[in-house]
Structure formats: structure tokens, C-alpha cells
Design a protein around this motif. Structure first.
Motif, mmCIF file in Angstrom:
data_model
loop_
_atom_site.group_PDB
_atom_site.id
_atom_site.type_symbol
_atom_site.label_atom_id
_atom_site.label_comp_id
_atom_site.label_asym_id
_atom_site.label_seq_id
_atom_site.Cartn_x
_atom_site.Cartn_y
_atom_site.Cartn_z
ATOM 1 N N LEU A 57 46.868 65.073 13.935
ATOM 2 C CA LEU A 57 47.599 64.354 14.972
ATOM 3 C C LEU A 57 48.442 65.327 15.788
ATOM 4 O O LEU A 57 48.531 65.216 17.017
ATOM 5 N N GLY A 58 49.055 66.291 15.110
ATOM 6 C CA GLY A 58 49.827 67.307 15.819
ATOM 7 C C GLY A 58 48.980 68.129 16.765
ATOM 8 O O GLY A 58 49.415 68.478 17.869
ATOM 9 N N ALA A 59 47.739 68.448 16.365
ATOM 10 C CA ALA A 59 46.847 69.225 17.225
ATOM 11 C C ALA A 59 46.481 68.443 18.488
ATOM 12 O O ALA A 59 46.476 68.994 19.593
ATOM 13 N N HIS A 60 46.186 67.159 18.340
ATOM 14 C CA HIS A 60 45.864 66.338 19.520
ATOM 15 C C HIS A 60 47.073 66.197 20.440
ATOM 16 O O HIS A 60 46.935 66.236 21.673
ATOM 17 N N LEU A 61 48.250 66.042 19.853
ATOM 18 C CA LEU A 61 49.461 65.977 20.662
ATOM 19 C C LEU A 61 49.663 67.284 21.426
ATOM 20 O O LEU A 61 50.015 67.273 22.617
ATOM 21 N N ALA A 62 49.418 68.407 20.774
ATOM 22 C CA ALA A 62 49.644 69.711 21.394
ATOM 23 C C ALA A 62 48.759 69.913 22.618
ATOM 24 O O ALA A 62 49.230 70.369 23.675
ATOM 25 N N VAL A 63 47.466 69.593 22.520
ATOM 26 C CA VAL A 63 46.584 69.820 23.680
ATOM 27 C C VAL A 63 46.897 68.837 24.802
ATOM 28 O O VAL A 63 46.792 69.190 25.987
ATOM 29 N N ASP A 64 47.286 67.612 24.458
ATOM 30 C CA ASP A 64 47.650 66.643 25.494
ATOM 31 C C ASP A 64 48.875 67.102 26.270
ATOM 32 O O ASP A 64 48.909 67.065 27.506
ATOM 33 N N VAL A 65 49.902 67.546 25.532
ATOM 34 C CA VAL A 65 51.143 67.998 26.165
ATOM 35 C C VAL A 65 50.882 69.235 27.028
ATOM 36 O O VAL A 65 51.355 69.337 28.168
ATOM 37 N N ALA A 66 50.129 70.201 26.489
ATOM 38 C CA ALA A 66 49.876 71.432 27.236
ATOM 39 C C ALA A 66 49.134 71.158 28.536
ATOM 40 O O ALA A 66 49.493 71.691 29.593
ATOM 41 N N CYS A 67 48.108 70.323 28.483
ATOM 42 C CA CYS A 67 47.343 70.037 29.700
ATOM 43 C C CYS A 67 48.187 69.301 30.735
ATOM 44 O O CYS A 67 48.126 69.584 31.933
ATOM 45 N N ARG A 68 48.980 68.359 30.276
ATOM 46 C CA ARG A 68 49.805 67.576 31.209
ATOM 47 C C ARG A 68 50.844 68.455 31.889
ATOM 48 O O ARG A 68 51.042 68.369 33.109
ATOM 49 N N LEU A 69 51.503 69.322 31.138
ATOM 50 C CA LEU A 69 52.607 70.091 31.708
ATOM 51 C C LEU A 69 52.148 71.332 32.463
ATOM 52 O O LEU A 69 52.803 71.748 33.420
ATOM 53 N N LEU A 70 51.040 71.917 32.059
ATOM 54 C CA LEU A 70 50.542 73.067 32.818
ATOM 55 C C LEU A 70 49.905 72.643 34.137
ATOM 56 O O LEU A 70 49.778 73.458 35.057
ATOM 57 N N ALA A 71 49.509 71.379 34.236
ATOM 58 C CA ALA A 71 48.944 70.888 35.498
ATOM 59 C C ALA A 71 50.015 70.639 36.553
ATOM 60 O O ALA A 71 49.690 70.434 37.730
ATOM 61 N N ALA A 72 51.280 70.665 36.158
ATOM 62 C CA ALA A 72 52.370 70.299 37.062
ATOM 63 C C ALA A 72 52.801 71.483 37.924
ATOM 64 O O ALA A 72 53.369 72.456 37.420
ATOM 65 N N ASP A 73 52.507 71.409 39.207
ATOM 66 C CA ASP A 73 53.007 72.344 40.222
ATOM 67 C C ASP A 73 52.774 73.814 39.892
ATOM 68 O O ASP A 73 53.713 74.623 39.929
ATOM 69 N N PRO A 74 51.554 74.232 39.565
ATOM 70 C CA PRO A 74 51.329 75.668 39.346
ATOM 71 C C PRO A 74 51.446 76.424 40.659
ATOM 72 O O PRO A 74 51.230 75.858 41.739
ATOM 73 N N PRO A 75 51.785 77.702 40.606
ATOM 74 C CA PRO A 75 51.862 78.493 41.836
ATOM 75 C C PRO A 75 50.509 78.553 42.541
ATOM 76 O O PRO A 75 49.458 78.328 41.939
ATOM 77 N N SER A 76 50.539 78.889 43.801
ATOM 78 C CA SER A 76 49.302 79.015 44.558
ATOM 79 C C SER A 76 48.601 80.315 44.200
ATOM 80 O O SER A 76 49.187 81.226 43.600
ATOM 81 N N ALA A 77 47.337 80.406 44.577
ATOM 82 C CA ALA A 77 46.584 81.632 44.325
ATOM 83 C C ALA A 77 47.162 82.815 45.084
ATOM 84 O O ALA A 77 46.931 83.978 44.716
ATOM 85 N N ASP A 78 47.937 82.546 46.133
ATOM 86 C CA ASP A 78 48.534 83.615 46.926
ATOM 87 C C ASP A 78 49.896 84.063 46.399
ATOM 88 O O ASP A 78 50.471 85.022 46.926
ATOM 89 N N ALA A 79 50.428 83.376 45.384
ATOM 90 C CA ALA A 79 51.728 83.742 44.835
ATOM 91 C C ALA A 79 51.651 85.089 44.127
ATOM 92 O O ALA A 79 50.573 85.540 43.725
ATOM 93 N N GLY A 80 52.810 85.712 43.938
ATOM 94 C CA GLY A 80 52.865 87.018 43.299
ATOM 95 C C GLY A 80 53.113 86.936 41.809
ATOM 96 O O GLY A 80 53.390 85.857 41.260
ATOM 97 N N PRO A 81 53.055 88.063 41.096
ATOM 98 C CA PRO A 81 53.239 88.091 39.647
ATOM 99 C C PRO A 81 54.581 87.530 39.188
ATOM 100 O O PRO A 81 54.634 86.836 38.162
ATOM 101 N N ALA A 82 55.648 87.814 39.915
ATOM 102 C CA ALA A 82 56.966 87.332 39.505
ATOM 103 C C ALA A 82 57.030 85.811 39.529
ATOM 104 O O ALA A 82 57.583 85.186 38.614
ATOM 105 N N GLU A 83 56.464 85.200 40.568
ATOM 106 C CA GLU A 83 56.474 83.740 40.657
ATOM 107 C C GLU A 83 55.635 83.127 39.542
ATOM 108 O O GLU A 83 56.034 82.130 38.924
ATOM 109 N N TRP A 84 54.478 83.728 39.261
ATOM 110 C CA TRP A 84 53.638 83.220 38.182
ATOM 111 C C TRP A 84 54.338 83.340 36.826
ATOM 112 O O TRP A 84 54.308 82.417 36.010
ATOM 113 N N ALA A 85 54.960 84.490 36.569
ATOM 114 C CA ALA A 85 55.632 84.700 35.283
ATOM 115 C C ALA A 85 56.801 83.739 35.106
ATOM 116 O O ALA A 85 57.005 83.188 34.005
#
Length: 284
Positions: A57-85
Motif C-alpha cells: 500500500l505504501g508503494a502505491h501511495l508513493a508512486v501516486d504522490v510522486a506523479c501528482r506532485l511532479l506534474a505540477a508546474d515543471p520548468p520549461s525546456a528553455d529554463a536553466g539549471p538553477a531553475e530546474w534544481a
């Protein structure tokens, strides 16, 4: 999920032979998602701790949370390393917080704690939270950028192909300590984040540690010292990528590979999740 245009996504999970022999269920999970505008792809694999009764159950929760939160407002492909980090560091903390909140909700403690920050174990307590312990590896792919997030011994690799050359693979996210989990006290100090800018990116592969005997070679294979660490096996990554591209992303070759006699050596659950450019060349 349906892969965004111009990308092949395939994943499979196979129950380990030792789990089958002992009547223990599969404790791995994987998930893929895309950003709201479809320009970025998120991959996540998780490995529940074998000794913890609710770790699946913890593993399923982990992948759900990671996908939901990493999908939120990622930098653009034109952004620099500092913004991505900076973005990835903030998202890593958000993933840990949301995971612990989810654990407490599942344990019946929702709304009773003082928050999900480090040091706030809540009434469920660290011991109870540990019953859902899981390791995690996640990646956001927005070519030419790949942002990796990791806690524990799941691992990740990137595939690259320059014009006119054979596809290459390198281990971009080596496995960390096997006793590190998202619910481990002090997990914030154990999170690994990495941002790559790869012009020739042609694929990203995440796997749980049960796949290590199949997917990784000892450095002595190339005459390197043990300190060099494990190496991605050319017998695994490139042939798998070729097979998945040849059939349009049908996961059956992957499932068959993870069910074969060599894969059974680990005895553990095996999970692999891939994102590939269809033609084998760099993503545009």
C-alpha cells in the motif's frame, strides 16, 4: 496511461519467486503520468519494504504522490539549471510531506497531527508509519531535461543516441542505501535529486532493486575496480528498448524478460518502467 505523442511508455511488474514461495504478495508499484499540457512525462517506481506488513500500500501511495506532485508546474525546456534544481528541491520536500500525510490518513490519523514536516510524526508514530515503508525512484522527462528524485535502492538509467551511432546507456540514478524509505525518520536528509540536460536523450528507464541482477553488471566485467560501482548491462537496456520500439510499446517483451530464469535469481519483485523515443533517436 496513453503515452504523449512522440513517446513510447511501457512498464511491467512481476512478483518475485521468493514472494510466491512464501505466499507474500507483490510489494512493488509503478505509475506514469503526463503534465497538464502534455509536454512532460512523469515516471515513478516504488518498492515496498519486504518486512513491513502494509508496504505494498505504501508503494502505491508513493508512486501516486510522486506523479501528482511532479506534474505540477515543471520548468520549461528553455529554463536553466538553477531553475530546474530549485523546482526539484521544492518538489522533493512536497513529495515527502504528501506521502506522510497519506500514510497518516490511511492509518486513521488524518487531521490530528500538527503537519507533515520533518520531526512531526503525528499520533500514529514512526513505528506505525513504517508499516507502509517504501523506496521510490521518480523522473520528470521534458527533453532535453530529466529531473530525478530518489529515496532508497530503486535505480534509473538514461539512453542516448547521437546521429549515426549506436544507442548508449548510463546509470544516472544509482541505488542508495536499502534501509532508506520515505517513512524513515530523517528521510529529508536521504533524498537524492539530480537534474540532467541531455541533448541526445532517447530514453529513461526506472527499476526496483529486484532487477539489479538482470539489469546491472559488476564493474569487473569491464576490468574496472569495485569502487566504480554497478554498470548498466548492454544485454538488458538496449535490447529491451529495441523490442519495445519494434512493437509500438506493448509491454509483453518486458514482462517476459522479468519472468525469465535469469530474473528469478533475485527472488524479489521486479518492476521496470520505460519512456522511449519511438525511432530510437533523440527526442525533439
Amino acid at each position: 496511461m496513453r503515452a504523449p505523442a512522440g513517446r513510447i511508455v511501457a512498464g511491467a511488474v512481476v512478483q518475485g519467486t521468493s514472494h510466491l514461495a512464501t505466499g507474500r504478495g507483490c510489494q512493488d508499484a509503478f505509475r506514469a503520468a503526463s503534465s497538464p499540457d502534455g509536454s512532460a512525462l512523469i515516471l515513478a517506481v516504488a518498492d515496498g519494504a519486504g518486512s513491513r506488513e502494509r508496504s505494498a500500500l505504501g508503494a502505491h501511495l508513493a508512486v501516486d504522490v510522486a506523479c501528482r506532485l511532479l506534474a505540477a508546474d515543471p520548468p520549461s525546456a528553455d529554463a536553466g539549471p538553477a531553475e530546474w534544481a530549485a523546482w526539484l528541491g521544492e518538489r522533493a520536500g512536497a513529495v515527502l510531506d504528501a506521502y506522510l500525510l497519506g500514510v497518516r490518513a490511511l492509518l486513521g490519523a488524518e487531521g490530528q497531527g500538527s503537519g507533515a514536516g520533518e520531526g512531526s510524526q503525528g499520533p500514529a508514530g514512526a513505528a506505525e508509519e513504517g508499516t507502509l515503508a517504501a523506496a521510490l525512484a521518480a523522473a520528470l522527462v521534458r527533453p532535453p531535461w530529466v529531473a530525478f528524485l530518489q529515496v532508497g535502492d530503486c535505480f534509473g538509467a538514461v539512453l542516448t543516441r547521437q546521429d549515426g551511432e549506436q544507442e548508449q546507456c548510463r546509470l544516472a540514478l544509482p541505488a542508495q542505501h536499502p534501509a532508506d524509505f520515505l517513512s524513515t525518520p530523517g528521510a529529508r536528509d536521504r533524498v537524492v535529486t539530480s537534474v540532467l540536460h541531455e541533448r541526445w536523450l532517447s530514453g529513461v528507464v526506472l527499476a526496483t532493486d529486484g532487477c539489479a541482477p538482470l539489469a546491472l553488471d559488476h564493474p569487473s566485467v569491464l576490468g574496472l575496480p569495485v569502487e566504480s560501482g554497478p554498470l548498466p548491462s548492454p544485454r538488458f537496456f538496449q535490447p529491451l528498448a529495441a523490442a519495445l520500439r519494434a512493437n509500438g510499446g506493448n509491454a509483453e517483451p518486458l514482462r517476459a524478460l522479468l519472468s525469465g530464469p535469469q530474473a528469478a535469481r533475485s527472488g524479489d519483485d521486479l518492476t521496470v518502467l520505460c519512456a522511449l523515443s519511438p525511432g530510437g533517436g533523440p527526442w525533439s
